[in-house]
Design a protein around this motif. Structure first.
Motif, PDB file in Angstrom:
ATOM      1  N   GLY A 121       0.780  -1.225   0.000  1.00  0.00           N
ATOM      2  CA  GLY A 121       0.000   0.000   0.000  1.00  0.00           C
ATOM      3  C   GLY A 121       0.813   1.276   0.000  1.00  0.00           C
ATOM      4  N   PHE A 122       2.114   1.182  -0.263  1.00  0.00           N
ATOM      5  CA  PHE A 122       2.975   2.360  -0.307  1.00  0.00           C
ATOM      6  C   PHE A 122       3.341   2.682  -1.757  1.00  0.00           C
ATOM      7  N   THR A 123       4.005   3.815  -1.945  1.00  0.00           N
ATOM      8  CA  THR A 123       4.381   4.250  -3.289  1.00  0.00           C
ATOM      9  C   THR A 123       5.738   3.681  -3.671  1.00  0.00           C
ATOM     10  N   PRO A 124       5.801   2.826  -4.695  1.00  0.00           N
ATOM     11  CA  PRO A 124       7.099   2.290  -5.119  1.00  0.00           C
ATOM     12  C   PRO A 124       7.991   3.379  -5.686  1.00  0.00           C
ATOM     13  N   LEU A 125       9.286   3.160  -5.640  1.00  0.00           N
ATOM     14  CA  LEU A 125      10.317   4.116  -6.041  1.00  0.00           C
ATOM     15  C   LEU A 125      10.391   5.305  -5.092  1.00  0.00           C
ATOM     16  N   GLU A 126       9.710   5.207  -3.952  1.00  0.00           N
ATOM     17  CA  GLU A 126       9.709   6.317  -2.999  1.00  0.00           C
ATOM     18  C   GLU A 126       9.677   5.853  -1.548  1.00  0.00           C
ATOM     19  N   HIS A 127       8.862   4.839  -1.246  1.00  0.00           N
ATOM     20  CA  HIS A 127       8.602   4.475   0.142  1.00  0.00           C
ATOM     21  C   HIS A 127       9.245   3.154   0.572  1.00  0.00           C
ATOM     22  N   GLU A 128      10.188   2.637  -0.201  1.00  0.00           N
ATOM     23  CA  GLU A 128      10.834   1.390   0.195  1.00  0.00           C
ATOM     24  C   GLU A 128      11.473   1.494   1.578  1.00  0.00           C
ATOM     25  N   TYR A 129      11.967   2.678   1.920  1.00  0.00           N
ATOM     26  CA  TYR A 129      12.616   2.860   3.214  1.00  0.00           C
ATOM     27  C   TYR A 129      11.654   2.642   4.374  1.00  0.00           C
ATOM     28  N   LYS A 130      10.348   2.818   4.139  1.00  0.00           N
ATOM     29  CA  LYS A 130       9.378   2.608   5.212  1.00  0.00           C
ATOM     30  C   LYS A 130       9.270   1.129   5.575  1.00  0.00           C
ATOM     31  N   LEU A 131       9.404   0.255   4.578  1.00  0.00           N
ATOM     32  CA  LEU A 131       9.409  -1.181   4.854  1.00  0.00           C
ATOM     33  C   LEU A 131      10.667  -1.568   5.621  1.00  0.00           C
ATOM     34  N   MET A 132      11.802  -0.991   5.225  1.00  0.00           N
ATOM     35  CA  MET A 132      13.051  -1.232   5.950  1.00  0.00           C
ATOM     36  C   MET A 132      12.931  -0.767   7.393  1.00  0.00           C
ATOM     37  N   LYS A 167      -0.735 -12.406   5.818  1.00  0.00           N
ATOM     38  CA  LYS A 167       0.473 -12.315   6.644  1.00  0.00           C
ATOM     39  C   LYS A 167       0.513 -10.941   7.341  1.00  0.00           C
ATOM     40  N   ARG A 168       1.052 -10.933   8.562  1.00  0.00           N
ATOM     41  CA  ARG A 168       1.180  -9.670   9.285  1.00  0.00           C
ATOM     42  C   ARG A 168       2.136  -8.729   8.552  1.00  0.00           C
ATOM     43  N   PHE A 169       1.798  -7.439   8.496  1.00  0.00           N
ATOM     44  CA  PHE A 169       2.586  -6.465   7.749  1.00  0.00           C
ATOM     45  C   PHE A 169       4.017  -6.357   8.266  1.00  0.00           C
ATOM     46  N   ASP A 170       4.199  -6.417   9.603  1.00  0.00           N
ATOM     47  CA  ASP A 170       5.558  -6.289  10.128  1.00  0.00           C
ATOM     48  C   ASP A 170       6.396  -7.510   9.787  1.00  0.00           C
ATOM     49  N   ASN A 171       5.777  -8.676   9.770  1.00  0.00           N
ATOM     50  CA  ASN A 171       6.512  -9.894   9.424  1.00  0.00           C
ATOM     51  C   ASN A 171       6.903  -9.911   7.944  1.00  0.00           C
ATOM     52  N   VAL A 172       6.012  -9.399   7.088  1.00  0.00           N
ATOM     53  CA  VAL A 172       6.338  -9.318   5.656  1.00  0.00           C
ATOM     54  C   VAL A 172       7.526  -8.387   5.442  1.00  0.00           C
ATOM     55  N   CYS A 173       7.489  -7.222   6.102  1.00  0.00           N
ATOM     56  CA  CYS A 173       8.604  -6.272   5.972  1.00  0.00           C
ATOM     57  C   CYS A 173       9.908  -6.895   6.469  1.00  0.00           C
ATOM     58  N   ALA A 174       9.825  -7.573   7.599  1.00  0.00           N
ATOM     59  CA  ALA A 174      11.027  -8.196   8.166  1.00  0.00           C
ATOM     60  C   ALA A 174      11.566  -9.292   7.259  1.00  0.00           C
ATOM     61  N   GLY A 175      10.664 -10.084   6.690  1.00  0.00           N
ATOM     62  CA  GLY A 175      11.107 -11.145   5.785  1.00  0.00           C
ATOM     63  C   GLY A 175      11.746 -10.605   4.527  1.00  0.00           C
ATOM     64  N   LEU A 176      11.147  -9.542   3.976  1.00  0.00           N
ATOM     65  CA  LEU A 176      11.711  -8.925   2.779  1.00  0.00           C
ATOM     66  C   LEU A 176      13.096  -8.354   3.065  1.00  0.00           C
ATOM     67  N   GLN A 177      13.232  -7.659   4.201  1.00  0.00           N
ATOM     68  CA  GLN A 177      14.523  -7.077   4.549  1.00  0.00           C
ATOM     69  C   GLN A 177      15.571  -8.156   4.800  1.00  0.00           C
TER      70      GLN A 177
END
Length: 571
Positions: free
Chosen positions: A211-222, A273-283
């Motif tokens: 639900g974020f803007t690609p090419l801009e908000h990737e740092y929010k997942l990190m 899947k929980r949003f925080d777990n998805v972010c953690a897995g991607l990172q």
């Protein structure tokens, strides 16, 4: 040894990036003179298109006309030159889920990249002709070689030192990464990564899927990733390991479709899947990919001096993991290493060709933009209606406010280039005041609740606060560090979940005015750390001029502003 600087000015080289976050820079045989992103001039964050205002600003800064330019250097060969709004970017990702979008990505894009390698170049030349630069020789450089040039020429230690140079991003000129060994004028390409095997594309697609803007908000997942437990990070990393793997010095996808076409599969795989777990897995997945890749490069080359560029290396947590590898002697990512710095890489490639490899000097700072005009600044503050003073000792006056728990916005000196505010267009605060994050967010920033602020630390005192046994450089906020126990009470500048920080290590002589503030703050508190966040309204570019600074000041809850030599306060 560096050769002496030239005694006579050479013709200028204009570096240009046309596309996402377009930008321009200008310099000569003595190096870069000026650089600016188009967004800072038109107010549209990450502006995608032709950087007309930025080009004109470069020419005006040095007083150059078309006849003063030796050449124009462009940082890609296949150029998406057309204007794209933020909404256009989001829509392009959504189109993947339509039949026509699928056909476009599966057939149209590969055909265009294969048979239209110079796509967009005629349009760029027409734009240049329209603004009076049509007769200037124009050179188009390979996208990933240009990224690599920013890292090598911008960060190398001397003209003859050998470095491993990594590039990694979403896509550019049919590639998403490369490995080089670069020494002087000798450049060896060890491997390339196809854009169909792109790690950056996966990160961007997950950003969109969340639900974020690609090419801009990737740092929010990190930023969200550390909040999940390690076992869930590992578990969810397995999702992404089914898409892509390291193979020697390159990446290879495990899917039939290119990685940039995996949106539908990603949406299915993360559903429920929980949003925080998805972010953690991607990172976790991204870090493991980059660490394994870099480890293979180190074993292949035996060279531990590593520099990097390309948008993937904006991931400061991954940079930390790479730097921790046993074989890494030194590691540094080029500041703001997304496509905006392609203009600089193109400039350096042409400078090396025209003036000689040894003449190209590395960065000493990133304050490459506008300084404030004194007369304009005075008119702006006098007409602002605020309480205005002109302290004899600005450093002491700002420090006094910081000690009292007051955040102070700062617009003074030459503007920083790129995504990171390095104290000249920043909001400063005392990080020991734990309420300051809430206060700044309410006043102006409106950041997502999980995102940390960052510290600026005097480099000479960093080891009191940070764990940096390799003495890695971080003058441009491109690295995170583990913190020591005496830093955790300065929680406003530390990530709440893992107690790391993305530090700006302020080196002596790099910014004397900010050093004066820091030294005055040290005299009052004993602490050599300040909170530093960018000075801008949420969703807008960082401020540039005194007028813009006063506008943000007026339209926010900020109470104190340094603008040039003036200190401004609300009544």
């Amino acid at each position: 040894m560096w050769p002496p600087r030239s005694k006579h000015l050479s013709k200028f080289i204009l570096g240009v990036h046309v596309g996402h976050n377009s930008a321009a820079c200008i310099g000569d045989a003595d190096g870069l003179r000026f650089a600016i992103q188009e967004e800072r001039l038109n107010g549209e964050k990450n502006y995608w298109g032709f950087p007309e205002a930025a080009i004109k600003a470069c020419l005006a800064h040095v007083g150059a006309r078309a006849g003063d330019l030796a050449c124009i250097a462009v940082g890609s060969r296949f150029i998406l030159h057309r204007y794209h709004s933020r909404e256009d970017v989001v829509a392009s990702y959504e189109k993947q889920r339509t039949p026509m979008g699928f056909i476009r990505n599966a057939v149209g894009v590969p055909l265009a990249l294969t048979f239209m390698k110079t796509h967009g170049q005629p349009e760029v030349k027409r734009h240049l002709a329209r603004i009076g630069l049509g007769e200037v020789p124009t050179e188009f450089h390979d996208h990933h070689r240009t990224h690599a040039a920013t890292a090598y020429y911008g960060l190398r230690r001397d003209p003859d030192s050998s470095h491993v140079v990594l590039s990694c991003d979403g896509s550019g000129d049919h590639l998403s990464g490369s490995v080089r060994v670069w020494s002087g004028s000798e450049e060896q390409v060890l491997s390339t990564i196809a854009d169909s095997d792109s790690l950056g594309a996966i990160y961007g697609l997950v950003t969109h899927a969340m639900g974020f803007t690609p090419l801009e908000h990737e740092y929010k997942l990190m930023g969200m990733a550390p909040y999940a437990a390690p076992k869930y990070a590992e578990e969810h990393a397995r999702i992404f390991e089914n898409y892509l793997a390291v193979e020697g010095l390159t990446f290879k996808r495990k899917t039939t479709l290119p990685t940039y076409m995996l949106l539908e599969r990603i949406l299915e795989d993360i559903q429920g899947k929980r949003f925080d777990n998805v972010c953690a897995g991607l990172q976790r997945f991204a870090e493991e990919m980059l660490v394994k890749w870099t480890g293979n490069v180190l074993r292949k080359t035996g060279n531990g001096r590593v520099v990097a560029a390309g948008g993937v290396f904006m991931n400061v947590k991954a940079n930390k993991a790479i730097a921790a590898l046993d074989g890494v002697e030194s590691f540094e990512a080029f500041p703001s290493c997304g496509d905006e710095t392609l203009a600089m890489g193109a400039f350096w490639l042409e400078a090396a060709k025209r003036f000689g490899n040894d003449a190209v000097r590395p960065l000493t700072h990133f304050y490459l933009g506008d300084d404030l005009d004194p007369a304009e600044t005075q008119r702006a503050v006098e007409g602002s209606g605020f309480v205005v003073s002109k302290p004899a000792d600005m450093g002491a006056s700002v420090a006094d406010l910081l000690v009292k728990g007051q955040p102070v916005a700062r617009c003074a000196g030459r503007m920083e280039f790129g995504a990171r505010a390095l104290c000249n267009r920043s909001i400063l605060a005392d990080p020991k005041n734990q309420d300051v994050v809430r206060v700044i967010n309410q006043m102006v920033k409106k950041r997502d609740f999980w995102m940390p602020f960052a510290p600026v630390v005097l480099a000479e005192r960093q080891h009191e606060y940070l764990k940096n046994d390799k003495r890695l450089k971080s003058p441009y906020m491109m690295m995170t560090f583990d913190t020591r126990a005496n830093f955790t009470d300065m929680i406003a500048a530390v990530h709440n979940a893992d107690l790391t920080c993305r530090a700006q290590l302020l080196e002596k002589g790099q910014n004397p005015q900010v050093e004066a503030i820091m030294n005055a703050f040290i005299q009052r508190t004993g602490r050599a750390v300040l909170l530093n966040t960018s000075f801008n309204l949420h969703g807008f570019p960082i401020v540039r001029t005194a007028k813009e600074a006063l506008y943000v000041f007026q339209n926010s809850g900020l109470e104190h502003l340094q603008v040039g030599d003036f200190l401004v306060a609300k009544r």
